[in-house]
Scaffold this motif. Structure first.
Motif, PDB file in Angstrom:
ATOM      1  N   VAL A 154       0.840  -1.204   0.000  1.00  0.00           N
ATOM      2  CA  VAL A 154       0.000   0.000   0.000  1.00  0.00           C
ATOM      3  C   VAL A 154       0.875   1.255   0.000  1.00  0.00           C
ATOM      4  CG1 VAL A 154      -1.701   1.327   1.304  1.00  0.00           C
ATOM      5  CG2 VAL A 154      -1.943  -1.157   1.107  1.00  0.00           C
ATOM      6  N   SER A 155       1.919   1.253   0.793  1.00  0.00           N
ATOM      7  CA  SER A 155       2.804   2.418   0.880  1.00  0.00           C
ATOM      8  C   SER A 155       3.518   2.673  -0.439  1.00  0.00           C
ATOM      9  CB  SER A 155       3.826   2.213   1.993  1.00  0.00           C
ATOM     10  OG  SER A 155       3.196   2.103   3.253  1.00  0.00           O
ATOM     11  N   LEU A 156       3.944   1.617  -1.104  1.00  0.00           N
ATOM     12  CA  LEU A 156       4.589   1.781  -2.408  1.00  0.00           C
ATOM     13  C   LEU A 156       3.628   2.383  -3.426  1.00  0.00           C
ATOM     14  CD1 LEU A 156       6.621  -1.561  -2.628  1.00  0.00           C
ATOM     15  CD2 LEU A 156       7.571   0.744  -2.460  1.00  0.00           C
ATOM     16  N   LEU A 157       2.385   1.918  -3.420  1.00  0.00           N
ATOM     17  CA  LEU A 157       1.389   2.460  -4.346  1.00  0.00           C
ATOM     18  C   LEU A 157       1.098   3.929  -4.039  1.00  0.00           C
ATOM     19  CD1 LEU A 157      -1.140  -0.526  -4.582  1.00  0.00           C
ATOM     20  CD2 LEU A 157       0.460   0.264  -6.343  1.00  0.00           C
ATOM     21  N   ILE A 158       0.973   4.266  -2.764  1.00  0.00           N
ATOM     22  CA  ILE A 158       0.718   5.649  -2.381  1.00  0.00           C
ATOM     23  C   ILE A 158       1.876   6.543  -2.812  1.00  0.00           C
ATOM     24  CG2 ILE A 158       0.485   7.227  -0.419  1.00  0.00           C
ATOM     25  CD1 ILE A 158      -1.061   5.047   1.035  1.00  0.00           C
ATOM     26  N   TYR A 159       3.096   6.077  -2.612  1.00  0.00           N
ATOM     27  CA  TYR A 159       4.245   6.890  -2.978  1.00  0.00           C
ATOM     28  C   TYR A 159       4.330   7.085  -4.488  1.00  0.00           C
ATOM     29  CZ  TYR A 159       8.878   8.914  -2.950  1.00  0.00           C
ATOM     30  OH  TYR A 159       9.926   9.774  -3.103  1.00  0.00           O
ATOM     31  N   ILE A 160       4.008   6.059  -5.249  1.00  0.00           N
ATOM     32  CA  ILE A 160       4.022   6.179  -6.716  1.00  0.00           C
ATOM     33  C   ILE A 160       2.979   7.196  -7.177  1.00  0.00           C
ATOM     34  CG2 ILE A 160       3.527   4.950  -8.866  1.00  0.00           C
ATOM     35  CD1 ILE A 160       4.808   2.469  -7.562  1.00  0.00           C
ATOM     36  N   LEU A 161       1.772   7.149  -6.590  1.00  0.00           N
ATOM     37  CA  LEU A 161       0.725   8.110  -6.938  1.00  0.00           C
ATOM     38  C   LEU A 161       1.138   9.531  -6.534  1.00  0.00           C
ATOM     39  CD1 LEU A 161      -2.487   6.114  -5.915  1.00  0.00           C
ATOM     40  CD2 LEU A 161      -1.659   6.589  -8.230  1.00  0.00           C
ATOM     41  N   LEU A 162       1.700   9.653  -5.346  1.00  0.00           N
ATOM     42  CA  LEU A 162       2.177  10.949  -4.873  1.00  0.00           C
ATOM     43  C   LEU A 162       3.273  11.492  -5.785  1.00  0.00           C
ATOM     44  CD1 LEU A 162       1.973  12.999  -2.467  1.00  0.00           C
ATOM     45  CD2 LEU A 162       3.839  11.723  -1.413  1.00  0.00           C
ATOM     46  N   SER A 163       4.147  10.609  -6.232  1.00  0.00           N
ATOM     47  CA  SER A 163       5.237  11.018  -7.105  1.00  0.00           C
ATOM     48  C   SER A 163       4.732  11.428  -8.482  1.00  0.00           C
ATOM     49  CB  SER A 163       6.252   9.878  -7.242  1.00  0.00           C
ATOM     50  OG  SER A 163       6.826   9.563  -5.985  1.00  0.00           O
ATOM     51  N   THR A 164       3.695  10.755  -8.957  1.00  0.00           N
ATOM     52  CA  THR A 164       3.103  11.130 -10.245  1.00  0.00           C
ATOM     53  C   THR A 164       2.592  12.566 -10.206  1.00  0.00           C
ATOM     54  OG1 THR A 164       2.452   8.829 -10.647  1.00  0.00           O
ATOM     55  CG2 THR A 164       1.362  10.533 -11.962  1.00  0.00           C
ATOM     56  N   HIS A 165       1.934  12.913  -9.100  1.00  0.00           N
ATOM     57  CA  HIS A 165       1.460  14.295  -8.933  1.00  0.00           C
ATOM     58  C   HIS A 165       2.637  15.260  -8.826  1.00  0.00           C
ATOM     59  CE1 HIS A 165      -1.028  17.642  -7.671  1.00  0.00           C
ATOM     60  NE2 HIS A 165      -0.294  17.777  -6.582  1.00  0.00           N
ATOM     61  N   ALA A 166       3.692  14.851  -8.130  1.00  0.00           N
ATOM     62  CA  ALA A 166       4.866  15.709  -7.979  1.00  0.00           C
ATOM     63  C   ALA A 166       5.538  15.955  -9.326  1.00  0.00           C
ATOM     64  CB  ALA A 166       5.855  15.082  -7.000  1.00  0.00           C
ATOM     65  N   VAL A 167       5.601  14.927 -10.178  1.00  0.00           N
ATOM     66  CA  VAL A 167       6.178  15.077 -11.507  1.00  0.00           C
ATOM     67  C   VAL A 167       5.397  16.109 -12.315  1.00  0.00           C
ATOM     68  CG1 VAL A 167       6.588  13.926 -13.715  1.00  0.00           C
ATOM     69  CG2 VAL A 167       7.187  12.775 -11.585  1.00  0.00           C
TER      70      VAL A 167
ATOM     71  N   LEU B 252       8.740  14.731   2.588  1.00  0.00           N
ATOM     72  CA  LEU B 252       8.067  14.459   3.862  1.00  0.00           C
ATOM     73  C   LEU B 252       7.706  12.981   3.981  1.00  0.00           C
ATOM     74  CD1 LEU B 252       5.713  17.578   4.135  1.00  0.00           C
ATOM     75  CD2 LEU B 252       7.744  17.074   5.521  1.00  0.00           C
ATOM     76  N   PHE B 253       7.288  12.382   2.875  1.00  0.00           N
ATOM     77  CA  PHE B 253       6.950  10.958   2.880  1.00  0.00           C
ATOM     78  C   PHE B 253       8.181  10.125   3.224  1.00  0.00           C
ATOM     79  CE2 PHE B 253       5.765   6.828   1.221  1.00  0.00           C
ATOM     80  CZ  PHE B 253       4.408   6.763   1.454  1.00  0.00           C
TER      81      PHE B 253
ATOM     82  N   SER C 142       9.180  10.440   6.870  1.00  0.00           N
ATOM     83  CA  SER C 142       8.360   9.642   7.788  1.00  0.00           C
ATOM     84  C   SER C 142       8.913   8.232   7.924  1.00  0.00           C
ATOM     85  CB  SER C 142       6.907   9.613   7.306  1.00  0.00           C
ATOM     86  OG  SER C 142       6.790   8.910   6.093  1.00  0.00           O
ATOM     87  N   PHE C 143       9.479   7.715   6.846  1.00  0.00           N
ATOM     88  CA  PHE C 143      10.080   6.383   6.911  1.00  0.00           C
ATOM     89  C   PHE C 143      11.411   6.412   7.648  1.00  0.00           C
ATOM     90  CE2 PHE C 143       6.890   5.700   3.764  1.00  0.00           C
ATOM     91  CZ  PHE C 143       6.549   4.367   3.894  1.00  0.00           C
ATOM     92  N   PHE C 144      12.120   7.525   7.535  1.00  0.00           N
ATOM     93  CA  PHE C 144      13.335   7.673   8.332  1.00  0.00           C
ATOM     94  C   PHE C 144      12.996   7.672   9.824  1.00  0.00           C
ATOM     95  CE2 PHE C 144      15.246  10.323   4.642  1.00  0.00           C
ATOM     96  CZ  PHE C 144      15.412   9.165   3.908  1.00  0.00           C
ATOM     97  N   LEU C 145      11.877   8.311  10.174  1.00  0.00           N
ATOM     98  CA  LEU C 145      11.434   8.329  11.568  1.00  0.00           C
ATOM     99  C   LEU C 145      11.075   6.922  12.044  1.00  0.00           C
ATOM    100  CD1 LEU C 145       9.216  11.541  11.806  1.00  0.00           C
ATOM    101  CD2 LEU C 145      11.482  11.172  12.798  1.00  0.00           C
TER     102      LEU C 145
END
Length: 227
Positions: free
Chosen positions: A102-115, A136-137, A140-143
């Motif tokens: 789920v996290s990988l999918l969310i990050y890919i979608l977030l990155s698509t918007h960022a692009v 920020l995403f 959060s994983f570093f935390l």
């Protein structure tokens, strides 16, 4: 004109990443091969985009050609932000397969918007701001790693923190035009903000590589808790 010289100097790190990076990845020791492939593409993409941009930016094609080349350069930055973080997300949630997916999918979608935001941005400040949510995403994983919830090599976290610190510093220096804003004309060919930014970006990529390499080797000897 500032920015012409980096096109030449950027070819050196491009060739080094293209030739030496695959040799530096221990493919036979990596249990999840696609992570190594994604990592290689992430490290290569910003160098490739920058070389193409600087190589052809002086063509007499007018503003449309320039903006097309600039978008290619920005896409290279987008790719390292997107592809470069996938191994970090995967390994941080190594013991939580469903949450990891789920996290990988969310990050890919977030990155698509960022692009989209980055390639359509009308200023350097807005372009840098486009990557804020990705940063920020990742943070959060570093935390999660820092508090002991996430997985990962004990030595990789400091590499990733240094990676982001150098990238942010390079972006800020490029936007603020330091040092040439204080001595116009003195840094037109050497040591201008754009060149400093590129040096910091190369350092950032190296820290990303060292951190991901530590993680990829670490998961081979790590067993998730049974509970």
């Amino acid at each position: 004109m500032p920015g012409r010289t980096p096109g030449r100097s950027l070819r050196i790190p491009l060739v080094c990443f293209l030739v030496l990076l695959p040799l530096n990845i221990p493919w036979s020791q990596i249990s999840v091969t696609w992570l190594g492939v994604v990592h290689f593409l992430a490290c290569l993409s910003p160098q490739l985009g920058s070389v193409v941009y600087h190589l052809f930016m002086n063509l007499e094609g007018g503003e449309p050609v320039y903006h097309t080349l600039l978008k290619l350069d920005v896409c290279g930055i987008c790719m390292i932000n997107t592809l470069g973080a996938l191994p970090i997300v995967y390994i941080t949630l190594f013991c939580y397969p469903w949450v990891r997916t789920v996290s990988l999918l969310i990050y890919i979608l977030l990155s698509t918007h960022a692009v989209y935001c980055a390639v359509t941005a009308r200023s350097s400040v807005r372009r840098l701001r486009s990557f804020a949510w990705q940063a920020l995403f990742r943070f959060s994983f570093f935390l999660l790693r820092w508090v002991g919830v996430g997985c990962g090599s004990p030595t990789s976290l400091r590499h990733f923190l240094m990676m982001d610190a150098l990238a942010v510093l390079g972006g800020v220096i490029n936007i603020t035009r330091i040092p040439e804003r204080f001595r116009p004309g003195l840094f037109d060919y050497w040591c201008n903000s754009h060149q400093i930014m590129h040096v910091l970006v190369v350092g950032s990529i190296l820290y990303l590589h060292w951190g991901v390499l530590d993680d990829l080797l670490w998961i081979n000897s790590y067993d998730c808790p049974s509970n």
